[in-house]
Write a protein that holds these residues in place. Structure first.
Motif, PDB file in Angstrom:
ATOM      1  N   HIS A   1      26.381  37.096  34.457  1.00  0.00           N
ATOM      2  CA  HIS A   1      26.393  36.515  32.867  1.00  0.00           C
ATOM      3  C   HIS A   1      25.821  37.357  32.010  1.00  0.00           C
ATOM      4  O   HIS A   1      26.289  37.230  30.861  1.00  0.00           O
ATOM      5  CB  HIS A   1      25.865  35.253  33.272  1.00  0.00           C
ATOM      6  CG  HIS A   1      24.423  34.950  32.581  1.00  0.00           C
ATOM      7  ND1 HIS A   1      23.315  35.546  33.101  1.00  0.00           N
ATOM      8  CD2 HIS A   1      24.061  34.063  31.557  1.00  0.00           C
ATOM      9  CE1 HIS A   1      22.199  35.006  32.499  1.00  0.00           C
ATOM     10  NE2 HIS A   1      22.762  34.163  31.579  1.00  0.00           N
TER      11      HIS A   1
ATOM     12  N   TYR B   1      13.151  25.235  30.242  1.00  0.00           N
ATOM     13  CA  TYR B   1      13.086  26.658  30.505  1.00  0.00           C
ATOM     14  C   TYR B   1      12.313  26.956  31.828  1.00  0.00           C
ATOM     15  O   TYR B   1      12.602  27.676  32.745  1.00  0.00           O
ATOM     16  CB  TYR B   1      12.253  27.289  29.346  1.00  0.00           C
ATOM     17  CG  TYR B   1      13.458  28.244  28.735  1.00  0.00           C
ATOM     18  CD1 TYR B   1      14.163  27.433  27.700  1.00  0.00           C
ATOM     19  CD2 TYR B   1      13.493  29.386  28.918  1.00  0.00           C
ATOM     20  CE1 TYR B   1      15.211  28.110  26.885  1.00  0.00           C
ATOM     21  CE2 TYR B   1      14.683  30.246  28.137  1.00  0.00           C
ATOM     22  CZ  TYR B   1      15.345  29.529  27.096  1.00  0.00           C
ATOM     23  OH  TYR B   1      16.153  30.156  26.560  1.00  0.00           O
TER      24      TYR B   1
ATOM     25  N   GLN C   1      29.041  33.300  34.777  1.00  0.00           N
ATOM     26  CA  GLN C   1      29.453  32.546  33.707  1.00  0.00           C
ATOM     27  C   GLN C   1      30.898  32.162  33.637  1.00  0.00           C
ATOM     28  O   GLN C   1      31.699  32.690  34.331  1.00  0.00           O
ATOM     29  CB  GLN C   1      29.412  33.326  32.472  1.00  0.00           C
ATOM     30  CG  GLN C   1      28.100  32.658  31.584  1.00  0.00           C
ATOM     31  CD  GLN C   1      27.661  33.163  30.184  1.00  0.00           C
ATOM     32  OE1 GLN C   1      28.380  34.490  29.910  1.00  0.00           O
ATOM     33  NE2 GLN C   1      26.790  32.814  29.500  1.00  0.00           N
TER      34      GLN C   1
ATOM     35  N   TRP D   1      26.974  39.586  27.020  1.00  0.00           N
ATOM     36  CA  TRP D   1      27.261  38.169  27.751  1.00  0.00           C
ATOM     37  C   TRP D   1      28.601  38.149  28.174  1.00  0.00           C
ATOM     38  O   TRP D   1      29.601  38.402  27.443  1.00  0.00           O
ATOM     39  CB  TRP D   1      26.700  37.285  26.865  1.00  0.00           C
ATOM     40  CG  TRP D   1      25.631  36.446  27.181  1.00  0.00           C
ATOM     41  CD1 TRP D   1      25.193  35.484  28.025  1.00  0.00           C
ATOM     42  CD2 TRP D   1      24.215  36.941  26.794  1.00  0.00           C
ATOM     43  NE1 TRP D   1      23.856  35.167  28.055  1.00  0.00           N
ATOM     44  CE2 TRP D   1      23.147  36.232  27.393  1.00  0.00           C
ATOM     45  CE3 TRP D   1      23.834  38.337  26.367  1.00  0.00           C
ATOM     46  CZ2 TRP D   1      21.696  36.295  27.177  1.00  0.00           C
ATOM     47  CZ3 TRP D   1      22.417  38.376  25.826  1.00  0.00           C
ATOM     48  CH2 TRP D   1      21.478  37.604  26.218  1.00  0.00           C
TER      49      TRP D   1
ATOM     50  N   TYR E   1      21.712  22.499  20.203  1.00  0.00           N
ATOM     51  CA  TYR E   1      22.551  23.624  21.234  1.00  0.00           C
ATOM     52  C   TYR E   1      23.568  22.856  21.621  1.00  0.00           C
ATOM     53  O   TYR E   1      24.523  22.419  21.143  1.00  0.00           O
ATOM     54  CB  TYR E   1      21.324  24.112  22.148  1.00  0.00           C
ATOM     55  CG  TYR E   1      21.583  25.531  22.801  1.00  0.00           C
ATOM     56  CD1 TYR E   1      22.304  26.587  21.906  1.00  0.00           C
ATOM     57  CD2 TYR E   1      21.209  25.707  24.114  1.00  0.00           C
ATOM     58  CE1 TYR E   1      22.491  27.885  22.425  1.00  0.00           C
ATOM     59  CE2 TYR E   1      21.437  27.031  24.594  1.00  0.00           C
ATOM     60  CZ  TYR E   1      22.010  27.937  23.831  1.00  0.00           C
ATOM     61  OH  TYR E   1      22.357  29.199  24.442  1.00  0.00           O
TER      62      TYR E   1
ATOM     63  N   ASP F   1      24.027  25.301  28.569  1.00  0.00           N
ATOM     64  CA  ASP F   1      22.877  25.359  29.160  1.00  0.00           C
ATOM     65  C   ASP F   1      22.048  24.169  29.229  1.00  0.00           C
ATOM     66  O   ASP F   1      21.589  23.747  30.263  1.00  0.00           O
ATOM     67  CB  ASP F   1      21.896  26.355  28.400  1.00  0.00           C
ATOM     68  CG  ASP F   1      22.609  27.729  28.067  1.00  0.00           C
ATOM     69  OD1 ASP F   1      23.653  27.908  28.713  1.00  0.00           O
ATOM     70  OD2 ASP F   1      21.789  28.748  27.664  1.00  0.00           O
TER      71      ASP F   1
ATOM     72  N   TYR G   1      20.291  37.535  21.323  1.00  0.00           N
ATOM     73  CA  TYR G   1      21.100  37.876  22.540  1.00  0.00           C
ATOM     74  C   TYR G   1      21.328  39.313  22.500  1.00  0.00           C
ATOM     75  O   TYR G   1      22.528  39.803  22.077  1.00  0.00           O
ATOM     76  CB  TYR G   1      22.218  36.975  22.516  1.00  0.00           C
ATOM     77  CG  TYR G   1      22.225  35.586  22.634  1.00  0.00           C
ATOM     78  CD1 TYR G   1      21.485  35.098  23.984  1.00  0.00           C
ATOM     79  CD2 TYR G   1      22.594  34.679  21.835  1.00  0.00           C
ATOM     80  CE1 TYR G   1      21.323  33.834  24.110  1.00  0.00           C
ATOM     81  CE2 TYR G   1      22.467  33.166  22.037  1.00  0.00           C
ATOM     82  CZ  TYR G   1      21.712  32.881  23.148  1.00  0.00           C
ATOM     83  OH  TYR G   1      21.412  31.667  23.369  1.00  0.00           O
TER      84      TYR G   1
ATOM     85  N   ARG H   1      16.802  24.569  20.247  1.00  0.00           N
ATOM     86  CA  ARG H   1      16.956  25.016  21.380  1.00  0.00           C
ATOM     87  C   ARG H   1      16.625  24.136  22.646  1.00  0.00           C
ATOM     88  O   ARG H   1      16.021  23.073  22.516  1.00  0.00           O
ATOM     89  CB  ARG H   1      15.851  26.467  21.458  1.00  0.00           C
ATOM     90  CG  ARG H   1      16.161  27.574  20.371  1.00  0.00           C
ATOM     91  CD  ARG H   1      17.324  28.308  20.749  1.00  0.00           C
ATOM     92  NE  ARG H   1      17.503  28.780  22.140  1.00  0.00           N
ATOM     93  CZ  ARG H   1      18.542  29.638  22.810  1.00  0.00           C
ATOM     94  NH1 ARG H   1      19.563  29.772  22.203  1.00  0.00           N
ATOM     95  NH2 ARG H   1      18.166  30.205  24.033  1.00  0.00           N
TER      96      ARG H   1
ATOM     97  N   TRP I   1      22.780  27.856  33.362  1.00  0.00           N
ATOM     98  CA  TRP I   1      23.313  28.776  32.358  1.00  0.00           C
ATOM     99  C   TRP I   1      24.624  29.440  32.904  1.00  0.00           C
ATOM    100  O   TRP I   1      25.383  29.954  31.953  1.00  0.00           O
ATOM    101  CB  TRP I   1      22.316  30.070  32.697  1.00  0.00           C
ATOM    102  CG  TRP I   1      21.201  29.918  31.885  1.00  0.00           C
ATOM    103  CD1 TRP I   1      20.742  28.896  30.771  1.00  0.00           C
ATOM    104  CD2 TRP I   1      19.786  30.375  31.806  1.00  0.00           C
ATOM    105  NE1 TRP I   1      19.531  28.985  30.155  1.00  0.00           N
ATOM    106  CE2 TRP I   1      18.988  30.007  31.095  1.00  0.00           C
ATOM    107  CE3 TRP I   1      19.185  31.634  32.810  1.00  0.00           C
ATOM    108  CZ2 TRP I   1      17.546  30.620  30.728  1.00  0.00           C
ATOM    109  CZ3 TRP I   1      17.998  32.017  32.675  1.00  0.00           C
ATOM    110  CH2 TRP I   1      17.302  31.417  31.454  1.00  0.00           C
TER     111      TRP I   1
ATOM    112  N   TYR J   1      14.565  39.557  24.367  1.00  0.00           N
ATOM    113  CA  TYR J   1      14.997  38.608  25.144  1.00  0.00           C
ATOM    114  C   TYR J   1      14.266  38.216  26.408  1.00  0.00           C
ATOM    115  O   TYR J   1      13.735  39.102  27.008  1.00  0.00           O
ATOM    116  CB  TYR J   1      16.422  38.911  25.431  1.00  0.00           C
ATOM    117  CG  TYR J   1      17.046  37.769  26.213  1.00  0.00           C
ATOM    118  CD1 TYR J   1      17.455  36.483  25.485  1.00  0.00           C
ATOM    119  CD2 TYR J   1      17.318  37.860  27.617  1.00  0.00           C
ATOM    120  CE1 TYR J   1      18.358  35.647  26.516  1.00  0.00           C
ATOM    121  CE2 TYR J   1      17.918  36.880  28.195  1.00  0.00           C
ATOM    122  CZ  TYR J   1      18.303  35.835  27.747  1.00  0.00           C
ATOM    123  OH  TYR J   1      19.089  35.037  28.582  1.00  0.00           O
TER     124      TYR J   1
HETATM  125  C1  DGY Z   1      20.099  32.033  26.619  1.00  0.00           C
HETATM  126  O1  DGY Z   1      19.395  32.622  27.181  1.00  0.00           O
HETATM  127  O2  DGY Z   1      19.907  30.854  25.844  1.00  0.00           O
HETATM  128  C2  DGY Z   1      21.446  32.062  27.324  1.00  0.00           C
HETATM  129  O3  DGY Z   1      22.184  30.986  27.084  1.00  0.00           O
HETATM  130  C3  DGY Z   1      21.476  32.180  28.916  1.00  0.00           C
HETATM  131  O4  DGY Z   1      22.569  32.883  29.123  1.00  0.00           O
END
Ligand code: DGY
Length: 417
Positions: free
Chosen positions: A70, A199, A100, A32, A346, A160, A28, A193, A155, A80
């Motif tokens: 967010h 996704y 968020q 955020w 997660y 998520d 990340y 994840r 999100w 990312y």
């Molecule tokens: C992610 O990319 O996993 C985030 O949680 C999105 O904000």
């Protein structure tokens, strides 16, 4: 100062990228939204100037319509996905196009309380940003004035891949115009994840809203995912209480009344979502019109913002205790034993320091100090054993996800104070 406190502060320093803190390196690499609000409260305990900076840098990303996005992409990074080119937003600093949980004003009150008199102007500027954001929430995400605000993307909940979204997300197509290039599973094991299919749906939603030019009214009409959500509304209400407090402190009576009216509306609406048979609150799927009964932590988050009748509070706590029985680390984000429960994946089971933080505040508010203390002890020992992981397997206690995580460091400092 204990070694753990020192380590928590070190993590916040290492994750500093110039007045803002990344949640963790690589996984990340930007700022955020709700992460920064928790981090600001952590900083408020020992560096008030830095705490203000965290919120000020986040507010740099605020859109003209009041939304605070967010993610704020202050500097480029290729570790990312999805980055700015996928979001196609128009704000000066590149940002994502969704929002968020609005922890911001909760943090602002704490930062203000930690500051001296001279900081009034800094608080006021951030108060105005928060007020604009709260107005945006009620206008853009509750256009019918129900008191419950809606999320248009999972999100936005911060949770998520929670089982709470399974039914609503099943209706979202898995087709995307943007190629899905997952970077997250290069940093963290794929079992921890969201799945590929999740996704594809996440990105389908981003494509859909980017095609609306991020216009809130158009998104509201076209949204294939629309959930009036209980956790976000509870956070908004608690933040609204803190915002109203600041408005009165600054003698801004008209604004205080406006905020009080938002708060009254949400308070009533959340109470209407209590389901005695479940001993918890439920969200509503605005596409199907059905209650979302999936058993997740969100059902107890309203304790944060409501003063419940004693019988209701003890029913909720009895249910929370049932979910926590036999776990090494409470509080699970999905009820153990359910088919949807996955203790390492997660938001489908793991325990999170910041969720516990909010639940602990809510339990204390409702006179449930004993369970609050248990949860606090369980959270602190998990961190002391395993380090500042993103989250914890509730059964084994194992630290999972990203490591050296800023909000876990902030939660530790806060719960230890
Ligand atoms: C992610 O990319 O996993 C985030 O949680 C999105 O904000």
């Amino acid at each position: 100062m204990t070694d753990h406190i020192q380590e928590a502060r070190r993590i916040l320093a290492v994750n500093d990228r110039g007045g803002y803190t990344v949640p963790t390196d690589r996984l990340y690499p930007f700022q955020w939204n709700w992460d920064s609000a928790f981090v600001a409260m952590g900083f408020a305990l020992y560096d008030v100037d830095r705490a203000y900076r965290e919120l000020e840098r986040l507010a740099e990303g605020q859109w003209a319509d009041g939304m605070i996005p967010h993610i704020v992409f202050h500097q480029p990074s290729d570790t990312y996905f999805p980055g700015p080119s996928v979001w196609r937003t128009k704000h000066g600093i590149p940002t994502s196009g969704i929002t968020q949980p609005p922890v911001f004003a909760i943090a602002l009150r704490q930062v203000h309380d930690a500051a001296d008199e001279g900081a009034r102007e800094r608080t006021l500027a951030l108060y105005l940003a928060a007020l604009k954001w709260h107005r945006w929430w009620y206008a853009a995400r509750d256009p019918e004035g129900t008191g419950l605000v809606a999320l248009l993307h999972p999100w936005e909940s911060g949770s998520d891949n929670s089982p709470a979204w399974d039914a609503a997300m099943a209706r979202v197509p898995t087709t995307t115009t943007t190629p899905v290039v997952r970077k997250d599973i290069g940093h963290v094991h794929a079992d921890m994840r969201p799945r590929d299919e999740d996704y594809r749906r996440f990105i389908h939603l981003v494509d859909t809203y980017a095609d609306c030019d991020w216009n809130p009214a158009e998104q509201w009409v076209r949204a294939p995912f629309k959930v009036a959500e209980i956790q976000t509304t509870a956070i908004l209400l608690k933040a609204g209480e803190d915002l109203e407090h600041l408005a009165r402190l600054f003698g801004r009576t008209e604004e205080a009344e406006e905020i009080a009216a938002f708060n009254a509306l949400s308070r009533k609406a959340i109470l209407g979502q209590w389901r005695p048979a479940l001993s918890r609150f439920v969200s509503r799927d605005l596409v199907s019109g059905a209650d979302i009964e999936a058993a997740t932590q969100a059902g107890f988050l309203p304790l944060l913002a409501l003063d419940l009748e004693a019988a209701m509070a003890s029913a909720a706590v009895a249910e929370m205790r049932r979910w926590s029985a036999g776990l090494k680390v409470a509080f699970p984000t999905t009820k153990p034993g359910l088919a949807a429960y996955e203790p390492k994946r997660y938001w489908r089971g793991p325990a999170w320091g910041i969720i516990n933080w909010l639940l602990i505040e809510g339990l204390r508010r409702n006179g449930e100090g004993a369970f609050a203390e248990e949860l606090r002890g369980s959270t602190l020992s998990a961190i002391e054993r395993e380090g500042f992981a993103e989250y914890f397997d509730p059964e084994t206690g194992e630290g999972c996800g990203g490591l050296g995580f800023s909000w876990t460091a902030a939660a530790y400092l806060w719960l230890k104070r």
